[in-house]
Design a protein around this motif. Structure first.
Motif, mmCIF file in Angstrom:
data_model
loop_
_atom_site.group_PDB
_atom_site.id
_atom_site.type_symbol
_atom_site.label_atom_id
_atom_site.label_comp_id
_atom_site.label_asym_id
_atom_site.label_seq_id
_atom_site.Cartn_x
_atom_site.Cartn_y
_atom_site.Cartn_z
ATOM 1 N N ALA A 51 39.916 11.123 37.046
ATOM 2 C CA ALA A 51 38.982 12.023 36.450
ATOM 3 C C ALA A 51 39.687 12.840 35.501
ATOM 4 O O ALA A 51 41.058 12.970 35.813
ATOM 5 C CB ALA A 51 38.739 13.108 37.788
ATOM 6 N N PRO A 52 39.119 13.325 34.552
ATOM 7 C CA PRO A 52 39.775 14.228 33.571
ATOM 8 C C PRO A 52 40.585 15.301 34.092
ATOM 9 O O PRO A 52 39.818 16.137 35.158
ATOM 10 C CB PRO A 52 38.779 14.608 32.694
ATOM 11 N N GLU A 53 41.529 15.961 33.471
ATOM 12 C CA GLU A 53 42.041 17.282 33.931
ATOM 13 C C GLU A 53 41.380 18.299 33.513
ATOM 14 O O GLU A 53 40.595 18.105 32.458
ATOM 15 C CB GLU A 53 43.502 17.366 33.300
ATOM 16 N N ARG A 54 41.272 19.457 33.912
ATOM 17 C CA ARG A 54 40.580 20.515 33.483
ATOM 18 C C ARG A 54 41.479 21.749 33.168
ATOM 19 O O ARG A 54 42.549 22.034 33.916
ATOM 20 C CB ARG A 54 39.572 21.136 34.512
ATOM 21 N N ALA A 55 41.131 22.437 31.915
ATOM 22 C CA ALA A 55 41.888 23.748 31.651
ATOM 23 C C ALA A 55 41.029 24.833 32.442
ATOM 24 O O ALA A 55 39.905 25.387 31.958
ATOM 25 C CB ALA A 55 41.830 23.892 30.254
ATOM 26 N N ARG A 56 41.674 25.320 33.520
ATOM 27 C CA ARG A 56 41.013 26.401 34.182
ATOM 28 C C ARG A 56 41.580 27.976 33.945
ATOM 29 O O ARG A 56 40.883 28.730 34.330
ATOM 30 C CB ARG A 56 41.018 26.323 35.839
ATOM 31 N N ILE A 57 42.862 28.066 33.397
ATOM 32 C CA ILE A 57 43.592 29.352 33.166
ATOM 33 C C ILE A 57 42.739 30.317 32.275
ATOM 34 O O ILE A 57 42.703 31.632 32.661
ATOM 35 C CB ILE A 57 45.075 29.249 32.761
ATOM 36 N N PHE A 58 42.017 29.877 31.183
ATOM 37 C CA PHE A 58 41.411 30.588 30.280
ATOM 38 C C PHE A 58 40.191 31.626 31.075
ATOM 39 O O PHE A 58 40.107 32.718 31.049
ATOM 40 C CB PHE A 58 40.826 29.990 29.251
ATOM 41 N N ASN A 59 39.374 30.730 31.589
ATOM 42 C CA ASN A 59 38.378 31.219 32.477
ATOM 43 C C ASN A 59 38.845 32.323 33.512
ATOM 44 O O ASN A 59 38.215 33.607 33.963
ATOM 45 C CB ASN A 59 37.460 30.082 33.275
ATOM 46 N N LYS A 60 39.953 32.050 34.365
ATOM 47 C CA LYS A 60 40.434 32.709 35.439
ATOM 48 C C LYS A 60 40.931 34.111 34.577
ATOM 49 O O LYS A 60 40.849 35.145 35.250
ATOM 50 C CB LYS A 60 41.457 32.198 36.056
ATOM 51 N N MET A 61 41.723 33.959 33.408
ATOM 52 C CA MET A 61 42.046 35.193 32.817
ATOM 53 C C MET A 61 40.945 36.097 32.552
ATOM 54 O O MET A 61 41.179 37.318 32.543
ATOM 55 C CB MET A 61 42.889 34.855 31.581
ATOM 56 N N VAL A 62 39.767 35.483 32.012
ATOM 57 C CA VAL A 62 38.657 36.365 31.504
ATOM 58 C C VAL A 62 38.353 37.066 32.831
ATOM 59 O O VAL A 62 37.818 38.320 32.598
ATOM 60 C CB VAL A 62 37.448 35.309 30.933
ATOM 61 N N PHE A 63 37.988 36.473 33.796
ATOM 62 C CA PHE A 63 37.333 36.955 35.054
ATOM 63 C C PHE A 63 38.545 38.081 35.584
ATOM 64 O O PHE A 63 38.066 39.223 36.280
ATOM 65 C CB PHE A 63 37.096 35.998 36.017
ATOM 66 N N HIS A 64 39.832 37.786 35.326
ATOM 67 C CA HIS A 64 40.786 38.780 35.916
ATOM 68 C C HIS A 64 40.551 40.017 35.190
ATOM 69 O O HIS A 64 40.457 41.116 35.768
ATOM 70 C CB HIS A 64 42.438 38.143 35.593
ATOM 71 N N ALA A 65 40.781 39.804 33.846
ATOM 72 C CA ALA A 65 40.438 40.873 32.835
ATOM 73 C C ALA A 65 39.064 41.891 33.114
ATOM 74 O O ALA A 65 39.002 42.999 32.991
ATOM 75 C CB ALA A 65 40.473 40.678 31.417
ATOM 76 N N PHE A 66 38.018 41.098 33.246
ATOM 77 C CA PHE A 66 36.723 41.518 33.613
ATOM 78 C C PHE A 66 36.732 42.371 34.924
ATOM 79 O O PHE A 66 36.218 43.763 35.109
ATOM 80 C CB PHE A 66 35.612 40.348 33.763
ATOM 81 N N GLY A 67 37.282 41.959 35.933
ATOM 82 C CA GLY A 67 37.226 42.491 37.468
ATOM 83 C C GLY A 67 38.298 43.666 37.330
ATOM 84 O O GLY A 67 38.097 44.620 38.053
ATOM 85 N N GLU A 68 39.434 43.816 36.420
ATOM 86 C CA GLU A 68 40.398 44.789 36.449
ATOM 87 C C GLU A 68 39.764 45.988 35.581
ATOM 88 O O GLU A 68 40.490 46.795 35.330
ATOM 89 C CB GLU A 68 41.706 44.354 36.085
ATOM 90 N N GLY A 69 38.696 45.553 34.670
ATOM 91 C CA GLY A 69 38.172 46.559 33.676
ATOM 92 C C GLY A 69 38.779 46.597 32.362
ATOM 93 O O GLY A 69 38.413 47.629 31.815
ATOM 94 N N TYR A 70 39.651 45.538 32.244
ATOM 95 C CA TYR A 70 40.310 45.551 30.883
ATOM 96 C C TYR A 70 39.237 45.210 29.621
ATOM 97 O O TYR A 70 39.126 45.567 28.694
ATOM 98 C CB TYR A 70 41.328 44.575 30.775
ATOM 99 N N ILE A 71 38.071 44.485 30.024
ATOM 100 C CA ILE A 71 37.144 43.955 29.373
ATOM 101 C C ILE A 71 35.781 44.367 29.822
ATOM 102 O O ILE A 71 35.751 44.396 31.043
ATOM 103 C CB ILE A 71 37.055 42.575 28.732
ATOM 104 N N GLY A 72 34.735 44.653 28.995
ATOM 105 C CA GLY A 72 33.525 44.813 29.644
ATOM 106 C C GLY A 72 32.649 43.416 29.684
ATOM 107 O O GLY A 72 33.316 42.304 28.987
ATOM 108 N N GLU A 73 31.348 43.351 30.107
ATOM 109 C CA GLU A 73 30.528 42.121 30.171
ATOM 110 C C GLU A 73 30.204 41.652 28.800
ATOM 111 O O GLU A 73 30.396 40.128 28.556
ATOM 112 C CB GLU A 73 29.283 42.576 30.742
#
Length: 355
Positions: A304-326
């Motif tokens: 199975a191909p490898e997946r790059a997950r860190i970018f999505n995790k960082m987006v939701f980290h920033a969204f969850g902590e209020g660093y960025i909006g929707e």
């Protein structure tokens, strides 16, 4: 800035100026003026351009403007300049979004890449790469067991990894570059996992071995040798195969491929490089693989191909902590806001109850 971004988005989409002009209903000369900064589209034309190029309107006004430096393509000789331009601009867009996201965190969420200790100034023999691979496993605390997720490992060490749309038959075969002194590797998103992993390890070899190879040692050959040694280090090979073999059954090699994420032919090369099999048996294996068409497509279930997950995790980290909006989260993920709202919901019994 707008003109540069329009040019980049057009090349990423693989459009000529005339193609884009026909799609949005203007002349090719007007597209040329936009790209040279001699004219600006009105708001309705801007929306049309964004739609045609499959980007959000905000893309044209991002503050980041990264430049790829020290670019090395691991490519097949028949790949054309237009495809290379497209790949470069796709990668620049991904890097741009990544750097913008990282800049939004109060403290950098990623490590800074550091060369491992003890690298020799000059490598005179390919066999020295075996020790370098073993040393790297030890410094990175990997042991000699299979590495389950190479993308996440590289990211944790400060190497940004990007996956681009490139199928099994695409002539693109990997890229290493630097952006703001940050090492960047790009691989095909839909390649089989063993091809992705070998390309990642090969590009890591370029990063580590640059300027260290003695005259007469071919760089690509050295990076191939390092890649095999990193994915399937000598202690693991000898533990799995023993120190001397007269033959290696296909089913045994297939099982090791599934375990270590290295192609069957790559494992045969490892056995030969370490003196476990003879040169004559290695050649017979190679002819056997070629006769069955396994050089191009190996038998059995593909990794199975490898997946790059860190970018999505960082987006939701920033969204969850209020660093960025929707809206910013959707822009970084290259989605419409409605798509982002749907994407962030987890439906079913495993849904998060503390939204």
């Amino acid at each position: 800035m707008f003109g540069e971004r329009l040019l980049r988005a057009r090349k990423a989409a693989g459009f000529s100026q005339k193609d884009l002009a026909d799609d949005v209903g203007v002349s090719a000369n007007m597209i040329k003026k936009y790209e040279k900064g001699q004219s600006m589209p009105d708001s309705s034309r801007l929306v049309q351009l964004a739609k045609s190029l499959d980007v959000r309107s905000e893309y044209f006004f991002r503050p980041q403007n990264p430049i790829l430096d020290k670019v090395e393509y691991r490519k097949k000789s028949r790949i054309g300049k237009k495809r290379l331009d497209t790949i470069s601009h796709i990668i620049l867009d991904q890097i741009e979004r990544r750097l913008e996201l990282e800049s939004l965190f109060p403290k950098s969420p990623v490590s800074v890449f550091q060369l491992p200790e003890g690298l020799p100034n000059v490598i005179n023999d390919l066999n020295e790469l075996e020790g370098i691979a073993v040393s790297l496993h030890e410094q990175w605390n990997l042991g000699f067991n299979p590495i389950p997720d190479l993308v996440d490992l590289f990211e944790s060490k400060g190497i940004r990894v990007f996956l681009i749309a490139a199928g099994q038959n695409d002539l693109f075969d990997g890229l290493l570059a630097q952006v703001n002194d940050i090492p960047v590797i790009a691989i095909g998103e839909c390649w089989p996992g063993d091809r992705q992993r070998f390309t990642l390890a090969h590009e890591l070899g370029h990063l580590l071995l640059e300027g260290r190879l003695a005259k007469g040692i071919k760089h690509e050959k050295a990076c191939d040798r390092f890649a095999g040694a990193f994915l399937f280090p000598a202690p693991a090979v000898e533990s799995s195969l023993g120190s001397n073999r007269t033959r290696l059954p296909d089913r045994e090699i297939y099982a090791l491929k599934q375990e270590y994420g290295l192609s069957m032919l790559g494992i045969i090369y490892r056995a030969y490089n370490l003196g476990i099999i003879s040169e004559s048996y290695f050649k017979s294996c190679f002819f056997h693989y070629r006769a069955h068409g396994w050089i191009k497509m190996e038998p059995g279930e593909q990794l199975a191909p490898e997946r790059a997950r860190i970018f999505n995790k960082m987006v939701f980290h920033a969204f969850g902590e209020g660093y960025i909006g929707e809206s910013k989260a959707a822009e970084l993920l290259n989605m419409k806001r409605a798509e982002f709202r749907k994407f962030r919901r987890i439906e079913g019994p495993d849904a998060d109850s503390c939204k």
